[in-house]
Design an enzyme around this catalytic site. Structure first.
Site, mmCIF file in Angstrom:
data_model
loop_
_atom_site.group_PDB
_atom_site.id
_atom_site.type_symbol
_atom_site.label_atom_id
_atom_site.label_comp_id
_atom_site.label_asym_id
_atom_site.label_seq_id
_atom_site.Cartn_x
_atom_site.Cartn_y
_atom_site.Cartn_z
ATOM 1 N N ASP A 116 0.860 -1.175 0.000
ATOM 2 C CA ASP A 116 0.000 0.000 0.000
ATOM 3 C C ASP A 116 0.902 1.232 0.000
ATOM 4 O O ASP A 116 2.117 1.139 0.156
ATOM 5 C CB ASP A 116 -0.981 -0.009 1.165
ATOM 6 C CG ASP A 116 -0.318 0.073 2.526
ATOM 7 O OD1 ASP A 116 0.885 0.350 2.586
ATOM 8 O OD2 ASP A 116 -1.017 -0.149 3.526
ATOM 9 N N SER A 117 0.312 2.409 -0.192
ATOM 10 C CA SER A 117 1.116 3.598 -0.448
ATOM 11 C C SER A 117 1.480 4.378 0.800
ATOM 12 O O SER A 117 2.260 5.325 0.728
ATOM 13 C CB SER A 117 0.354 4.528 -1.389
ATOM 14 O OG SER A 117 -0.799 5.038 -0.731
ATOM 15 N N GLY A 118 0.904 4.024 1.931
ATOM 16 C CA GLY A 118 1.097 4.804 3.141
ATOM 17 C C GLY A 118 0.006 5.826 3.363
ATOM 18 O O GLY A 118 0.000 6.524 4.377
ATOM 19 N N GLY A 119 -0.933 5.934 2.415
ATOM 20 C CA GLY A 119 -2.004 6.913 2.546
ATOM 21 C C GLY A 119 -2.851 6.711 3.782
ATOM 22 O O GLY A 119 -3.220 7.676 4.470
ATOM 23 N N PHE A 120 -3.174 5.460 4.104
ATOM 24 C CA PHE A 120 -3.994 5.208 5.289
ATOM 25 C C PHE A 120 -3.218 5.532 6.556
ATOM 26 O O PHE A 120 -3.784 6.047 7.523
ATOM 27 C CB PHE A 120 -4.463 3.753 5.317
ATOM 28 C CG PHE A 120 -5.315 3.451 6.518
ATOM 29 C CD1 PHE A 120 -6.651 3.822 6.547
ATOM 30 C CD2 PHE A 120 -4.790 2.812 7.631
ATOM 31 C CE1 PHE A 120 -7.442 3.566 7.667
ATOM 32 C CE2 PHE A 120 -5.566 2.548 8.743
ATOM 33 C CZ PHE A 120 -6.895 2.927 8.759
ATOM 34 N N ASP A 158 -2.675 8.484 -1.939
ATOM 35 C CA ASP A 158 -3.976 9.141 -1.854
ATOM 36 C C ASP A 158 -4.187 9.697 -0.458
ATOM 37 O O ASP A 158 -3.414 9.418 0.457
ATOM 38 C CB ASP A 158 -5.098 8.156 -2.188
ATOM 39 C CG ASP A 158 -5.191 7.015 -1.180
ATOM 40 O OD1 ASP A 158 -4.170 6.720 -0.510
ATOM 41 O OD2 ASP A 158 -6.258 6.404 -1.056
ATOM 42 N N GLN A 198 -11.533 6.896 -4.258
ATOM 43 C CA GLN A 198 -12.002 7.481 -3.010
ATOM 44 C C GLN A 198 -13.391 8.108 -3.233
ATOM 45 O O GLN A 198 -14.072 7.751 -4.168
ATOM 46 C CB GLN A 198 -10.981 8.502 -2.485
ATOM 47 C CG GLN A 198 -9.685 7.873 -1.986
ATOM 48 C CD GLN A 198 -9.848 7.148 -0.651
ATOM 49 O OE1 GLN A 198 -10.904 7.164 -0.019
ATOM 50 N NE2 GLN A 198 -8.785 6.499 -0.209
ATOM 51 N N GLY A 226 -10.810 3.977 1.461
ATOM 52 C CA GLY A 226 -11.627 4.884 2.257
ATOM 53 C C GLY A 226 -12.912 4.289 2.776
ATOM 54 O O GLY A 226 -13.846 5.030 3.097
ATOM 55 N N ASP A 280 -7.663 -7.266 2.062
ATOM 56 C CA ASP A 280 -6.648 -7.368 3.109
ATOM 57 C C ASP A 280 -7.236 -6.790 4.374
ATOM 58 O O ASP A 280 -8.153 -5.966 4.336
ATOM 59 C CB ASP A 280 -5.376 -6.604 2.739
ATOM 60 C CG ASP A 280 -5.518 -5.110 3.020
ATOM 61 O OD1 ASP A 280 -5.029 -4.645 4.073
ATOM 62 O OD2 ASP A 280 -6.161 -4.404 2.216
ATOM 63 N N HIS A 286 -4.214 -19.635 13.060
ATOM 64 C CA HIS A 286 -5.558 -20.176 12.832
ATOM 65 C C HIS A 286 -6.401 -19.197 12.039
ATOM 66 O O HIS A 286 -7.073 -19.579 11.065
ATOM 67 C CB HIS A 286 -6.260 -20.486 14.156
ATOM 68 C CG HIS A 286 -7.745 -20.571 13.991
ATOM 69 N ND1 HIS A 286 -8.377 -21.700 13.509
ATOM 70 C CD2 HIS A 286 -8.721 -19.639 14.193
ATOM 71 C CE1 HIS A 286 -9.683 -21.462 13.421
ATOM 72 N NE2 HIS A 286 -9.909 -20.223 13.831
#
Length: 377
Positions: free
Chosen positions: A93-97, A147, A195, A222, A272, A341
């Site tokens: 992922d891009s790091g946006g979150f 983003d 988004q 988002g 994910d 598990h």
């Protein structure tokens, strides 16, 4: 390029089964990607993620790898695959979150995002260009565009402004992507992220906009950030009605087993979430019959296997009573057992969904499964 081949559709829903071919292997969809934030699933060997959980692709986080170990070390190692010894496909992922979650210590500007490290408070800047360069250095098979991820309850004015910024950044991401080449001799895809918060017209506009890039796949971001579940499902439907059928669709950061099946029904191919490992570390187990809180005293004398239907070795080797004991004692092994598990269960879930799609009876099976998965045992 990374190629997507559609293999079957469910006659009663939008659910699909397909294959994504990458330089590091084939991914059979629908698929769940275990989250390896720092290129590792907490407490679980890569061997067990592959052989016991049967993961086909894992996710690593650009923000965290950028801070530690840093790009110099990753490049000297030959990229994240060699550094971590994970030989299968990988997505970053891009790091946006993560930038979204650092609201108290970041500033958004047209050039990019200024933020302070959560580790030592040092100052950094992520721009669309620098994020693409970072993801090139990491070397994952699939990269995400940079983003802004607005909160689920963002006012319309903020959501519209945020989307406009994300779209300008997206243009810069693809410009940089086209100007650069992979560093480690394997192809890398770049997925744009749709988004638009919880506003159908903004989501539709965003989905129409990303089509211009003719990308190898598309992500929906988002969501699961505070909005009601039914609104999340509505946004998925709006976006997937526009995104092309011949490319994979990735719903980022979602979610519970029921959420995943509902997403598959609406045409999502990739998922994910940190939930399997994070919840596992806190004593929560996902099963076909519902969710178990292994901390509860009711499991103290239950010597039955953790999951008689499970495919991971921990499912039948250890009892609920033993795992309850380890959890109450805060033994590290408890988190390892529960996490493995749960990841194995999530992979079984999407694997069975795929089988049902190809068999043509996904809808009936899914409705029964969701009713059970939502129970508390």
């Amino acid at each position: 390029m990374n190629e997507f081949r559609l293999q079957g559709k469910d006659p009663a829903t939008k659910a699909r089964a397909g294959e994504i071919t990458t330089a590091h292997g084939v991914i059979r969809t629908p698929i769940f990607m275990p989250v390896g934030t720092a290129a590792a699933m907490k407490g679980i060997f890569h061997r067990d993620v592959k052989e016991e959980a049967r993961a086909q692709i894992i996710l690593a986080n650009t923000y965290h790898l950028y801070l530690r170990p840093g790009m110099e070390i990753l490049e000297r190692a030959g990229g994240v695959h060699r550094f971590s010894t994970w030989e299968g496909p990988m997505l970053t992922d891009s790091g946006g979150f993560q930038v979204f979650s650092l609201a108290a210590c970041r500033k958004l500007k047209e050039e990019g995002c200024h933020f302070r490290s959560h580790i030592d408070g040092s100052k950094h800047l992520f721009t669309p260009e620098s994020v693409i360069d970072t993801e090139r250095t990491i070397g994952a098979d699939i990269m995400m565009a940079f983003d802004e991820c607005p909160p689920g309850d963002a006012p319309r004015e903020y959501a519209a402004k945020s989307l406009a910024l994300t779209e300008r950044w997206l243009d810069r991401c693809f410009d940089r992507y086209r100007q650069t080449a992979p560093k480690y001799s394997h192809y890398q895809s770049l997925f744009p992220i749709v988004q638009g918060c919880t506003y159908p017209d903004l989501r539709a506009r965003a989905a129409e906009n990303v089509l211009q890039y003719d990308a190898d796949g598309y992500a929906i971001g988002g969501l699961a950030v505070g909005e009601p579940t039914e609104v999340m499902y509505e946004m998925i439907e709006v976006v997937n009605a526009i995104l092309p059928e011949d490319r994979p669709r990735y719903l980022m950061g979602v979610g519970t087993p029921a959420n995943i099946l509902e997403g598959i029904e609406r045409g999502v191919d990739m998922f994910d979430c940190v939930m399997p490992t994070r919840n596992g570390r806190n004593g929560q187990l996902f099963t076909w019959e519902g969710t178990i809180n292994i901390r509860n005293k009711k499991w103290e004398n239950d010597f039955s296997p953790i999951d008689p239907e499970g495919t991971a070795f921990v499912d039948t080797l250890y009892s609920k009573a033993y795992l309850h004991h380890l959890t109450v004692c805060q033994e590290m092994l408890a988190a390892q057992i529960a996490s493995l598990h749960n990841i194995a269960f999530y992979l079984r879930l999407v694997g069975e969904a795929r089988r049902r799609i190809l068999a043509g009876d996904f809808k009936v099976w899914k409705d029964r499964a969701v009713a059970k998965l939502s129970r508390r045992l």
